[in-house]
Design a protein around this motif. Structure first.
Motif, short mmCIF file in Angstrom:
data_model
loop_
_atom_site.label_atom_id
_atom_site.label_comp_id
_atom_site.label_asym_id
_atom_site.label_seq_id
_atom_site.Cartn_x
_atom_site.Cartn_y
_atom_site.Cartn_z
N ARG A 89 34.15 26.70 38.92
CA ARG A 89 34.16 26.39 40.35
C ARG A 89 35.50 26.78 40.99
NH1 ARG A 89 36.63 22.41 42.78
NH2 ARG A 89 37.34 21.69 40.74
N THR A 118 46.48 18.49 35.77
CA THR A 118 45.58 17.39 36.12
C THR A 118 45.26 16.57 34.88
OG1 THR A 118 44.64 18.80 37.83
CG2 THR A 118 43.36 16.86 37.17
N GLY A 143 30.92 13.40 34.77
CA GLY A 143 31.21 14.72 35.34
C GLY A 143 31.81 15.58 34.24
N ALA A 144 31.02 16.54 33.74
CA ALA A 144 31.43 17.27 32.53
C ALA A 144 31.69 18.74 32.87
CB ALA A 144 30.34 17.14 31.46
N GLY A 145 32.77 18.99 33.57
CA GLY A 145 33.14 20.36 33.91
C GLY A 145 34.46 20.75 33.26
N ILE A 147 37.54 20.37 34.29
CA ILE A 147 38.57 19.33 34.32
C ILE A 147 38.31 18.30 33.22
CG2 ILE A 147 39.55 17.45 35.73
CD1 ILE A 147 40.45 20.28 36.60
N ALA A 148 37.05 17.90 33.07
CA ALA A 148 36.71 16.92 32.03
C ALA A 148 37.07 17.47 30.64
CB ALA A 148 35.22 16.60 32.09
N HIS A 168 28.46 11.44 30.67
CA HIS A 168 27.37 11.40 31.64
C HIS A 168 27.58 12.50 32.67
CE1 HIS A 168 24.40 9.92 34.49
NE2 HIS A 168 25.33 9.99 35.43
N ILE A 170 25.07 14.55 35.98
CA ILE A 170 23.73 14.70 36.57
C ILE A 170 23.07 15.98 36.04
CG2 ILE A 170 23.91 13.29 38.67
CD1 ILE A 170 24.85 15.78 40.15
N SER A 174 25.44 20.42 31.18
CA SER A 174 26.92 20.33 31.22
C SER A 174 27.39 19.17 30.34
CB SER A 174 27.40 20.11 32.66
OG SER A 174 27.08 21.22 33.44
N THR A 208 33.82 14.32 38.56
CA THR A 208 32.62 14.90 39.17
C THR A 208 33.02 15.74 40.39
OG1 THR A 208 32.26 13.20 40.83
CG2 THR A 208 31.41 12.74 38.62
N ALA A 210 31.36 14.77 43.23
CA ALA A 210 30.67 13.92 44.21
C ALA A 210 31.47 13.87 45.52
CB ALA A 210 30.48 12.52 43.65
N TYR A 214 29.37 6.62 45.02
CA TYR A 214 28.09 6.16 44.47
C TYR A 214 28.33 5.03 43.47
CZ TYR A 214 29.70 9.04 40.66
OH TYR A 214 30.49 9.57 39.67
N SER A 229 38.41 12.64 40.23
CA SER A 229 37.65 13.33 41.30
C SER A 229 37.75 12.60 42.64
CB SER A 229 36.21 13.58 40.87
OG SER A 229 35.66 12.52 40.14
N PRO A 295 45.03 10.03 41.20
CA PRO A 295 46.06 11.04 41.49
C PRO A 295 45.54 12.06 42.49
CG PRO A 295 44.94 11.61 39.44
CD PRO A 295 44.20 10.43 40.04
N PHE A 296 46.22 12.18 43.62
CA PHE A 296 45.77 13.15 44.63
C PHE A 296 45.91 14.58 44.08
CE2 PHE A 296 46.10 15.63 48.61
CZ PHE A 296 44.91 15.22 49.19
#
Ligand SMILES: NC(=O)c1ccc[n+]([C@@H]2O[C@H](COP(=O)([O-])OP(=O)(O)OC[C@H]3O[C@@H](n4cnc5c(N)ncnc54)[C@H](O)[C@@H]3O)[C@@H](O)[C@H]2O)c1
Length: 332
Positions: A89, A118, A143-145, A147-148, A168, A170, A174, A208, A210, A214, A229, A295-296
Motif C-alpha cells: 500500500r 514504526t 490487521g496483517a499487512g 506494518i504488522a 485477525h 478481515i 493476509s 489495520t 480502518a 469499530y 493504525s 504513536p502518530f
C-alpha cells in the motif's frame, strides 16, 4: 560538497535487517532528543485527490539535532488499491539535506525505513509497558499487512517472547500469510476470524487500515494496546485507559482515536504521558486500567533512521553517487 547519492530499497532493507536493535536504539534516542526539544517536526502535509478519496501522499519534513544534525523530508504515498495487485500500500522516499548548506545530499528509498521506525516504536512501547516480559501471555495482531509483519520482527528483536500469537484480519489470506511469517520466526501463531478473540489477548497490536472506530467495548485492566493504525478505537474506550502518545500536539489531530476522545471529552486530561516520559520513567500509569500507546509517527524518526542508512551505505560503498547531479556549483 556537491555530492548526491541514491540509496536503493534493497540496500536500505539489508542494512535495516542486519541489526534491528540498532534501529530500536536510534528510535529510542530520537524520542529522547525530541523530548529535549532538539528537533523540528512540523505538521505533516496531506495531499489528497478529489477523484481518489482513498489515496493520499503525505509530506513529513523534519530536523534532528543532537548527533544527527540533518534535515529532510519523507514523501510517503498510501494507495490501498495497490493491495489488489499484491503490491504494498505504502511507497516512500526520503530526501536528506545537509544542515550547513541546505543542499539535498541523498534520496533514500524509504518504505522499509518507515515500516522499521514504526515497528521499532511499537517494540519500545511493548518492552517498557511489560517490564516483566511476555512469558505466559498472548499477543494478538489485528490487521496483517506490511506494518504488522515488521512489528512481529521487531518484537522478536526486542526480546518480546509471548507464549503465542493470534492474528485477525478481515482478509483471511493476509491473516494466514502473517501466521506463516510468525511461524518462520519460530513462534507459535494461529489465525482467528473472531475480532472478540483477538481483542481478548494480553497485548493487542492494531495495524489495520480502518478509517473509523469499530472497537467499542472497553479493554480490561492490564491489557496493553499498541494502537499503530490510530483510528480503530472508539473515544469512550480511549477515555477509560491510560494513554501514552509519541507527541501530544501531533497525535490529537487528523481524527485519530485520541483526537476523537479529545473532541468527545472536551479536554486532554486523558493523556497520561509520552513515550519519552515512559522511557525516562516519568509517567505514572493507573494499575487498574489498560494502557493504549498511540504513536502518530514522527518525521524525526524517519530522518534519524534514514541518516543511519545513508551513512552506513556510504561507508560500505553501496550508496550510488550520481555524478554531476548539480548543474551549477558556482554562483559566478
Ligand atoms: N502510527 C504510525 O507511525 C504508522 C506508521 C506507518 C503505518 N501506519 C498505519 O499502519 C496501518 C497498516 O499499514 P500497512 O502498510 O501494514 O497496511 P496494509 O494495507 O498492508 O495492511 C492492512 C491490513 O489491515 C486489514 N484490515 C483493514 N481493516 C481491518 C479491520 N477493520 N479489521 C481487521 N483487519 C483490517 C487489511 O485487510 C490489511 O490486510 C495503516 O493504517 C497505516 O496508516 C501507522
Amino acid at each position: 560538497v556537491f555530492t548526491f547519492d541514491v540509496v536503493t530499497g534493497t540496500v536500505a532493507l539489508r542494512i535495516l535487517r542486519t541489526d534491528r536493535n540498532e534501529v530500536i536504539d536510534i528510535v529510542r534516542n530520537t524520542y529522547l532528543t525530541h523530548d529535549l526539544g532538539d528537533t523540528v517536526n512540523p505538521d505533516s502535509y496531506f495531499l489528497r485527490f478529489p477523484e481518489r478519496p482513498e489515496a493520499r501522499i503525505i509530506a513529513l519534513p523534519a530536523f534532528v539535532g543532537d548527533g544527527v544534525r540533518r534535515a529532510g523530508i519523507k514523501w510517503i504515498a498510501s494507495y490501498p488499491a495497490n493491495l489488489d495487485a499484491n503490491a504494498p500500500r505504502a511507497s516512500a522516499v526520503i530526501i536528506l539535506n545537509d544542515y550547513e548548506t541546505g543542499y539535498p545530499i541523498a534520496c533514500v528509498e524509504a518504505a522499509a525505513i518507515s515500516a522499521a521506525r514504526t515497528a521499532a516504536s511499537a517494540a519500545i512501547a511493548a518492552t517498557v509497558l511489560r517490564p516483566a516480559g511476555f512469558d505466559g501471555t498472548r499477543i494478538s495482531v489485528i490487521g496483517a499487512g506490511v506494518i504488522a509483519r515488521n512489528i512481529c520482527d521487531y518484537l522478536l528483536a526486542a526480546g518480546c517472547l509471548p507464549d503465542s500469537y493470534v492474528v485477525h484480519d478481515i482478509a483471511a489470506a493476509s491473516g494466514e500469510a502473517l501466521v506463516e511469517h510468525i511461524h518462520g520466526l519460530g513462534q507459535s501463531a494461529s489465525f482467528t476470524p473472531s475480532l472478540a478473540e483477538a481483542l481478548d489477548a494480553d497485548t493487542v497490536v492494531l495495524a489495520t487500515t480502518a478509517p473509523k472506530p469499530y472497537i467499542t467495548a472497553p479493554f480490561r485492566q492490564g491489557q496493553v494496546v499498541l494502537n499503530i493504525s490510530l483510528r480503530d478505537i472508539a473515544p469512550d474506550v480511549v477515555l477509560a485507559a491510560n494513554n501514552v502518545l509519541d507527541d501530544v500536539e501531533h497525535c490529537l489531530k487528523a481524527n485519530t482515536s485520541p483526537h476523537l476522545a479529545e473532541q468527545a471529552s472536551g479536554a486532554r486530561d486523558f493523556v497520561t504521558g509520552t513515550i519519552a516520559g515512559l522511557i525516562k520513567d516519568d509517567v505514572r500509569l493507573a494499575r487498574d486500567r489498560p494502557t493504549i500507546f498511540s504513536p502518530f509517527g514522527l518525521g524525526v524518526l524517519d530522518l534519524a533512521v534514514a541518516s543511519h542508512v545513508h551513512d552506513t551505505a556510504r561507508a560500505e560503498g553501496t550508496a550510488i553517487e550520481i555524478p554531476d547531479f548539480y548543474g551549477e556549483t558556482r554562483r559566478w
